[in-house]
Motif scaffolding. Structure first.
Motif, PDB file in Angstrom:
ATOM      1  N   PRO A  29      66.933  22.976  24.249  1.00 57.26           N
ATOM      2  CA  PRO A  29      67.996  23.967  24.037  1.00 57.26           C
ATOM      3  C   PRO A  29      68.129  24.966  25.180  1.00 57.26           C
ATOM      4  O   PRO A  29      69.233  25.240  25.659  1.00 57.26           O
ATOM      5  CB  PRO A  29      67.586  24.672  22.739  1.00 57.26           C
ATOM      6  CG  PRO A  29      66.665  23.740  22.060  1.00 57.26           C
ATOM      7  CD  PRO A  29      65.985  22.965  23.136  1.00 57.26           C
ATOM      8  N   LEU A  30      67.011  25.502  25.643  1.00 54.77           N
ATOM      9  CA  LEU A  30      67.079  26.453  26.752  1.00 54.77           C
ATOM     10  C   LEU A  30      67.431  25.754  28.063  1.00 54.77           C
ATOM     11  O   LEU A  30      68.082  26.343  28.920  1.00 54.77           O
ATOM     12  CB  LEU A  30      65.764  27.219  26.888  1.00 54.77           C
ATOM     13  CG  LEU A  30      65.488  28.217  25.771  1.00 54.77           C
ATOM     14  CD1 LEU A  30      64.129  28.884  25.970  1.00 54.77           C
ATOM     15  CD2 LEU A  30      66.578  29.255  25.661  1.00 54.77           C
ATOM     16  N   ARG A  59      67.391  27.676  35.284  1.00 52.66           N
ATOM     17  CA  ARG A  59      66.054  28.204  34.974  1.00 52.66           C
ATOM     18  C   ARG A  59      65.092  27.111  34.525  1.00 52.66           C
ATOM     19  O   ARG A  59      64.157  27.358  33.777  1.00 52.66           O
ATOM     20  CB  ARG A  59      66.152  29.260  33.877  1.00 52.66           C
ATOM     21  CG  ARG A  59      67.078  30.390  34.178  1.00 52.66           C
ATOM     22  CD  ARG A  59      66.428  31.354  35.081  1.00 52.66           C
ATOM     23  NE  ARG A  59      67.292  32.514  35.269  1.00 52.66           N
ATOM     24  CZ  ARG A  59      67.203  33.307  36.288  1.00 52.66           C
ATOM     25  NH1 ARG A  59      66.301  33.078  37.204  1.00 52.66           N
ATOM     26  NH2 ARG A  59      68.003  34.323  36.416  1.00 52.66           N
ATOM     27  N   THR A  60      65.311  25.902  34.989  1.00 58.29           N
ATOM     28  CA  THR A  60      64.512  24.760  34.543  1.00 58.29           C
ATOM     29  C   THR A  60      63.023  24.958  34.793  1.00 58.29           C
ATOM     30  O   THR A  60      62.199  24.700  33.913  1.00 58.29           O
ATOM     31  CB  THR A  60      65.005  23.470  35.230  1.00 58.29           C
ATOM     32  OG1 THR A  60      66.384  23.312  34.938  1.00 58.29           O
ATOM     33  CG2 THR A  60      64.243  22.264  34.755  1.00 58.29           C
ATOM     34  N   LEU A  61      62.670  25.426  35.964  1.00 57.21           N
ATOM     35  CA  LEU A  61      61.253  25.607  36.288  1.00 57.21           C
ATOM     36  C   LEU A  61      60.602  26.631  35.367  1.00 57.21           C
ATOM     37  O   LEU A  61      59.488  26.409  34.860  1.00 57.21           O
ATOM     38  CB  LEU A  61      61.091  26.026  37.755  1.00 57.21           C
ATOM     39  CG  LEU A  61      59.655  26.162  38.246  1.00 57.21           C
ATOM     40  CD1 LEU A  61      58.922  24.830  38.124  1.00 57.21           C
ATOM     41  CD2 LEU A  61      59.637  26.643  39.687  1.00 57.21           C
ATOM     42  N   ALA A  62      61.264  27.725  35.106  1.00 55.55           N
ATOM     43  CA  ALA A  62      60.717  28.752  34.221  1.00 55.55           C
ATOM     44  C   ALA A  62      60.588  28.230  32.788  1.00 55.55           C
ATOM     45  O   ALA A  62      59.607  28.529  32.099  1.00 55.55           O
ATOM     46  CB  ALA A  62      61.593  29.995  34.254  1.00 55.55           C
ATOM     47  N   ILE A  63      61.561  27.445  32.355  1.00 55.98           N
ATOM     48  CA  ILE A  63      61.517  26.889  31.000  1.00 55.98           C
ATOM     49  C   ILE A  63      60.351  25.914  30.862  1.00 55.98           C
ATOM     50  O   ILE A  63      59.609  25.952  29.877  1.00 55.98           O
ATOM     51  CB  ILE A  63      62.861  26.211  30.667  1.00 55.98           C
ATOM     52  CG1 ILE A  63      63.961  27.277  30.585  1.00 55.98           C
ATOM     53  CG2 ILE A  63      62.777  25.401  29.388  1.00 55.98           C
ATOM     54  CD1 ILE A  63      65.360  26.713  30.620  1.00 55.98           C
ATOM     55  N   VAL A  64      60.179  25.061  31.848  1.00 55.66           N
ATOM     56  CA  VAL A  64      59.062  24.100  31.815  1.00 55.66           C
ATOM     57  C   VAL A  64      57.729  24.839  31.859  1.00 55.66           C
ATOM     58  O   VAL A  64      56.795  24.507  31.110  1.00 55.66           O
ATOM     59  CB  VAL A  64      59.183  23.088  32.975  1.00 55.66           C
ATOM     60  CG1 VAL A  64      57.929  22.250  33.105  1.00 55.66           C
ATOM     61  CG2 VAL A  64      60.396  22.199  32.767  1.00 55.66           C
ATOM     62  N   GLY A  66      62.698  17.010  28.904  1.00 53.76           N
ATOM     63  CA  GLY A  66      63.727  17.637  28.081  1.00 53.76           C
ATOM     64  C   GLY A  66      64.591  18.606  28.865  1.00 53.76           C
ATOM     65  O   GLY A  66      65.827  18.584  28.760  1.00 53.76           O
ATOM     66  N   ALA A  67      63.966  19.461  29.665  1.00 48.67           N
ATOM     67  CA  ALA A  67      64.724  20.448  30.440  1.00 48.67           C
ATOM     68  C   ALA A  67      65.584  19.770  31.509  1.00 48.67           C
ATOM     69  O   ALA A  67      66.745  20.141  31.701  1.00 48.67           O
ATOM     70  CB  ALA A  67      63.776  21.457  31.076  1.00 48.67           C
ATOM     71  N   LEU A  68      65.027  18.774  32.189  1.00 47.75           N
ATOM     72  CA  LEU A  68      65.807  18.086  33.227  1.00 47.75           C
ATOM     73  C   LEU A  68      66.946  17.258  32.636  1.00 47.75           C
ATOM     74  O   LEU A  68      68.023  17.163  33.232  1.00 47.75           O
ATOM     75  CB  LEU A  68      64.901  17.207  34.085  1.00 47.75           C
ATOM     76  CG  LEU A  68      63.969  17.948  35.041  1.00 47.75           C
ATOM     77  CD1 LEU A  68      63.050  16.968  35.765  1.00 47.75           C
ATOM     78  CD2 LEU A  68      64.760  18.782  36.041  1.00 47.75           C
TER      79      LEU A  68
END
Length: 151
Positions: A93-94, A101-106, A142-144
């Motif tokens: 979701p994020l 902000r993929t790196l921060a989310i991961v 998931g984020a990617l």
């Protein structure tokens, strides 16, 4: 004052809007005629769903990974697949709402997984490095994947 409040700004009596760091107008909460507080950040309405979904998935992950050991379902390695899927769902979701902000989310999802692994021995479960690796790979995927959907 609560620690979450990052700044106090002196504003005029009629001031209800202040300019934020990026030039956007942010609503100020007026405490007294001369003092107002700005929220540390404001979440756009369109992205609130992502935060609510992430909180709900995080709660489900906590319940499922910190509850007493239940009989294994499926082959012995399916535990890692469940970790992968759970953390892919956590970061999705994020990752969709904030593709930059993929790196921060991961990183946040991986730290969440590490926290769970650190707590598990205290609730009668075993902590495994392989679970943390599956968590990190799932969060990354998931984020990617969500970032790719936004393009």
């Amino acid at each position: 004052m609560p620690a979450a409040i990052t700044a106090l700004r002196r504003l005029g009596e009629s001031a209800r809007v202040a300019i934020g760091a990026r030039g956007r107008q942010n609503r100020a909460i007026v405490l007294t005629p001369g003092v107002a507080i700005m929220p540390p950040f404001s979440i756009p309405r369109a992205h609130r769903w992502a935060w609510y979904a992430t909180a709900l998935i995080a709660a489900a992950l906590c319940v499922s990974t910190l509850s007493p050991v239940m009989p294994a379902i499926g082959p012995p390695s399916s535990d890692k697949i469940q970790h992968f899927i759970g953390f892919a769902a956590l970061a999705s979701p994020l990752g969709f709402a904030y593709p930059r902000r993929t790196l921060a989310i991961v990183a946040a999802a991986t730290l969440f997984g590490a926290g769970i692994e650190l707590v598990q021995p205290f609730v009668g479960r075993s902590a495994e490095l392989a679970d943390l690796v599956a968590d990190a790979l799932g969060a990354t995927t998931g984020a990617l994947a969500m970032r790719a959907l936004r393009r």
